[in-house]
Design an enzyme around this catalytic site. Structure first.
Site, PDB file in Angstrom:
ATOM      1  N   ASP A   9      28.520 -14.301 -10.580  1.00 22.51           N
ATOM      2  CA  ASP A   9      28.729 -13.875  -9.180  1.00 22.51           C
ATOM      3  C   ASP A   9      30.027 -13.276  -8.362  1.00 22.51           C
ATOM      4  OD1 ASP A   9      26.258 -14.562  -8.643  1.00 22.51           O
ATOM      5  OD2 ASP A   9      27.036 -16.682  -8.351  1.00 22.51           O
ATOM      6  N   LYS A  53      -4.092  -8.161 -11.371  1.00 24.86           N
ATOM      7  CA  LYS A  53      -4.051  -7.635 -10.712  1.00 24.86           C
ATOM      8  C   LYS A  53      -2.256  -8.856  -9.762  1.00 24.86           C
ATOM      9  CE  LYS A  53      -6.553  -5.524  -6.707  1.00 24.86           C
ATOM     10  NZ  LYS A  53      -5.769  -6.807  -5.341  1.00 24.86           N
ATOM     11  N   LYS A  88      -8.576  -0.315 -16.615  1.00 21.73           N
ATOM     12  CA  LYS A  88      -8.268   1.345 -16.382  1.00 21.73           C
ATOM     13  C   LYS A  88      -8.418   1.897 -17.924  1.00 21.73           C
ATOM     14  CE  LYS A  88      -3.596   0.655 -13.628  1.00 21.73           C
ATOM     15  NZ  LYS A  88      -2.885   1.232 -13.508  1.00 21.73           N
ATOM     16  N   CYS A 106     -25.305 -13.995  31.448  1.00 23.68           N
ATOM     17  CA  CYS A 106     -25.425 -13.469  32.253  1.00 23.68           C
ATOM     18  C   CYS A 106     -27.449 -13.881  32.623  1.00 23.68           C
ATOM     19  CB  CYS A 106     -26.556 -11.679  32.101  1.00 23.68           C
ATOM     20  SG  CYS A 106     -27.649 -11.477  30.985  1.00 23.68           S
TER      21      CYS A 106
END
Length: 663
Positions: free
Chosen positions: A35, A111, A282, A403
């Site tokens: 910092d 994943k 893969k 309706c």
């Protein structure tokens, strides 16, 4: 040491300390020292702005806000992966792979549940970062990505390439964000994935910097840039040059080892510092990846196994019915709100009468809820031992709740339908579909406004949209002058839409967007289409008998004939204005040819080239096969060019393609 030398030294130190902390997880100096040096550099750059560079460590804290994100085409499409939800799905994938290329090893990776991004480097300097977007075009979020400390601003080697990965929000950062939001009275973020996506789309990168995002990189656009022969080798080389990859990966010799890996992480996923939603499998060998190629949507050499969805129990309080534009009555479960996979769920589709009967779903039941694909809520089953006394089997109504017309069930279908052409609910849903983005694209006409217009008797069908008056609209609640003017301009602009948008917007049963395009291109005008017969329609590729019969019946309906006459009278275009078959005949080089683009294109972007070729009647695919007519090879074309040579397929340069397009 002069000021320029000190700036260079600070750059080197801060980049090194940042890499140790965020990538290696092994800092050599305390946070206070980092910092201190960072603030020294900030002070120098404030006094000497000419010394600030695009790769300065100070960009990590954010920069000047932008007004909007620029849309940028991907050099190579960011395709999504196909999904597997069971061992059977994975075994089928394994069989498809082995049938084509023989025995393989699989690189298996976690994943990460985040946001896919691409990072472009030129001579080792990070110059551009994009979201996936629609896979072809993404948003330029470079400044926001620079705030992620794990993304190197400069590399140890001067590579020019594109690397892809998943930006995410660690659970610790997510908890801190929600603690802050709760403190200041803001809505809580639903889950880390949504929070990460929202953070990366902040127009002010200083806000993004405060969210403490992270990233794992998992692929390179062309892995041969790293001189890698396999996915595992490529990941190791990404590590070597300063990128952060996920080290929980494993090279598996067969599907049995893949299943063991999945089982382990299904049980251990909650022990990680970040969310995962599955496992990516893969083919490891890059030459076999090339041999397998791609479909239009995804690579054939990879698949994503999705973890089983989280299941929770809640109470089904009611069943609500809705009427779609084709008259289908859809029952929806009204649930006691409950958290599922990070978001609150209060509704779930029950689809149709058969499903309700099959699962014996009753109002008042305790039901198991999950999200299909972790997205769409669904009722899995009833918890019978919790069923209250006195519940009754649910019966669908015999008359339309909108309706009052009798509902019918057409033979061979599971849905109940209202066949009344004057049904209010059908008409409203039809207008909502007509104005949607994929149809006539009338911005500003949302569901609420359409319902108000219909209920106020301002519109009765889609043609009435073109008779709307400014003064009348201004009398409606929440319709100010700017909003009304913008809406009327959008309605006027929609008159020039090509025929395929109108066809799709009419909501003809069985007729989707793709078929609408095929028909518009084939017939050219609405008048020509009105004269078509089922026989002539079914001779066209992609048009089946059911679709043809539906279209002919629709266009012969007296009410529809009157509707189309009104639309034409109000100035709505009834012609196809895109590329026609006649245009394709004028370009015999590309018309009806199958073309593969490979390598780096420099004159046009890949999406521009694809669009230009498609508009001339070409079919652009990802894989070189015996059916390929032309391969257009940019620089570093690799195995696709080699395969084209071996099959005797003509290989063009990009310049040859551009010259042919110009001619």
């Amino acid at each position: 040491m002069n000021i320029e030398q000190r700036v260079t030294e600070l750059h080197q130190l801060l980049h090194q300390y940042n890499y140790e902390y965020h990538v290696q997880d092994n800092p050599s100096v305390p946070d206070s020292e980092y910092d201190k040096l960072l603030h020294e550099l900030i002070d120098i750059e404030r006094e000497h702005p000419e010394l600030k560079t695009d790769d300065s460590p100070t960009v990590r804290v954010g920069g000047t806000p932008v007004s909007a994100f620029e849309k940028v085409d991907h050099d190579t499409p960011m395709l999504s992966l196909g999904n597997a939800f069971s061992e059977e799905d994975l075994l089928a994938f394994d069989k498809r792979v082995k049938d084509e290329v023989g025995e393989v090893e699989y690189m298996v990776e976690l994943k990460i549940d985040g946001l896919a991004v691409s990072l472009k480097y030129v001579d080792g300097v990070f110059v551009q970062g994009l979201t996936r977007g629609d896979g072809t075009t993404g948003e330029n979020i470079t400044q926001n990505l620079k705030t992620i400390h794990a993304i190197p601003l400069t590399l140890s080697v001067p590579l020019t390439f594109e690397v892809r990965g998943e930006a995410y929000m660690p659970r610790k950062s997510f908890l801190a964000l929600n603690a802050y939001r709760e403190k200041v009275g803001e809505p809580l973020a639903a889950n880390p994935r949504n929070a990460a996506a929202g953070s990366l789309r902040q127009l002010d990168s200083k806000l993004t910097a405060k969210r403490k995002l992270d990233i794992f990189l998992y692929s390179v656009n062309d892995l041969r840039e790293l001189n890698a022969q396999s996915q595992s080798e490529a990941l190791d080389k990404l590590d070597e040059i300063g990128f952060k990859t996920n080290h929980e990966r494993k090279l598996c010799r067969n599907m049995e080892e893949v299943f063991e890996y999945i089982k382990y992480w299904t049980e251990k996923r909650n022990d990680l510092a970040y969310d995962i939603d599955g496992i990516v499998i893969k083919v490891n060998d890059l030459s076999k990846q090339d041999e397998l190629g791609f479909t239009a949507k995804s690579p054939k050499w990879a698949i994503a196994y999705k973890f089983p969805a989280e299941e929770v129990i809640t109470t089904l309080n009611d069943i609500e019915l809705s009427i779609g534009r084709t008259g289908v009555v859809t029952p929806t479960a009204i649930l006691e709100p409950v958290k599922v996979a990070g978001t609150t769920v209060g509704r779930a589709s029950l689809h149709n009468e058969d499903l309700i009967r099959e699962k014996d779903i009753r109002i008042g039941d305790s039901v198991v809820i999950r999200k299909a694909g972790e997205i769409i809520p669904e009722v899995v089953r009833v918890v019978l031992d919790r069923r209250p006394e006195g519940t009754k089997p649910y019966n669908m109504p015999e008359i339309c709740p909108s309706c009052g017309h009798e509902l019918v069930r057409i033979e061979g279908e599971v849905a109940l339908r209202c066949i009344n052409p004057k049904c209010d609910a059908k008409l409203v849903e039809g207008v909502i579909h007509f104005v949607s983005r994929t149809a006539m694209n009338i911005d500003g006409l949302g569901e609420r406004i359409v319902e108000v217009l219909y209920n106020e008797d301002i519109i009765n069908d889609v043609a009435d949209l073109y008779t709307l008056e400014r003064e009348r609209l201004l009398t409606l609640e929440r319709m100010g002058e700017k909003k009304v003017d913008k809406l009327l301009a959008a309605i006027e602009a929609s008159k020039t839409n090509s025929l395929e948008r109108l066809l799709f917007g009419l909501g003809i049963r069985h007729l989707g967007a793709k078929a609408s395009m095929v028909l518009a291109r084939e017939f050219g005008t609405m008048d020509n289409l009105k004269n078509a017969t089922v026989e002539t329609l079914t001779q066209i590729d992609d048009i089946g008998e059911k679709m043809a019969q539906s279209l002919v019946t629709y266009l012969q309906n007296e009410d529809i004939i009157n509707l189309l006459e009104k639309l034409e009278q109000y100035g709505v275009n009834m012609r196809y204005t895109g590329v026609t078959k006649d245009d394709i005949e004028l370009h015999p080089v590309f018309g009806e040819k199958t073309i593969v683009l490979t390598g780096k294109l420099t004159i046009m972007s890949r999406s521009e080239a694809t669009k230009a070729l498609t508009n001339l009647g070409a079919k652009v695919t990802n894989s070189v096969t015996k059916k390929t007519d032309i391969v257009i090879a940019g620089s570093d074309a690799g195995s696709k060019r080699e395969k084209a040579d071996s099959l005797g397929i003509p290989v063009w340069t990009e310049q040859m393609m551009v010259d042919a397009l110009r001619n």
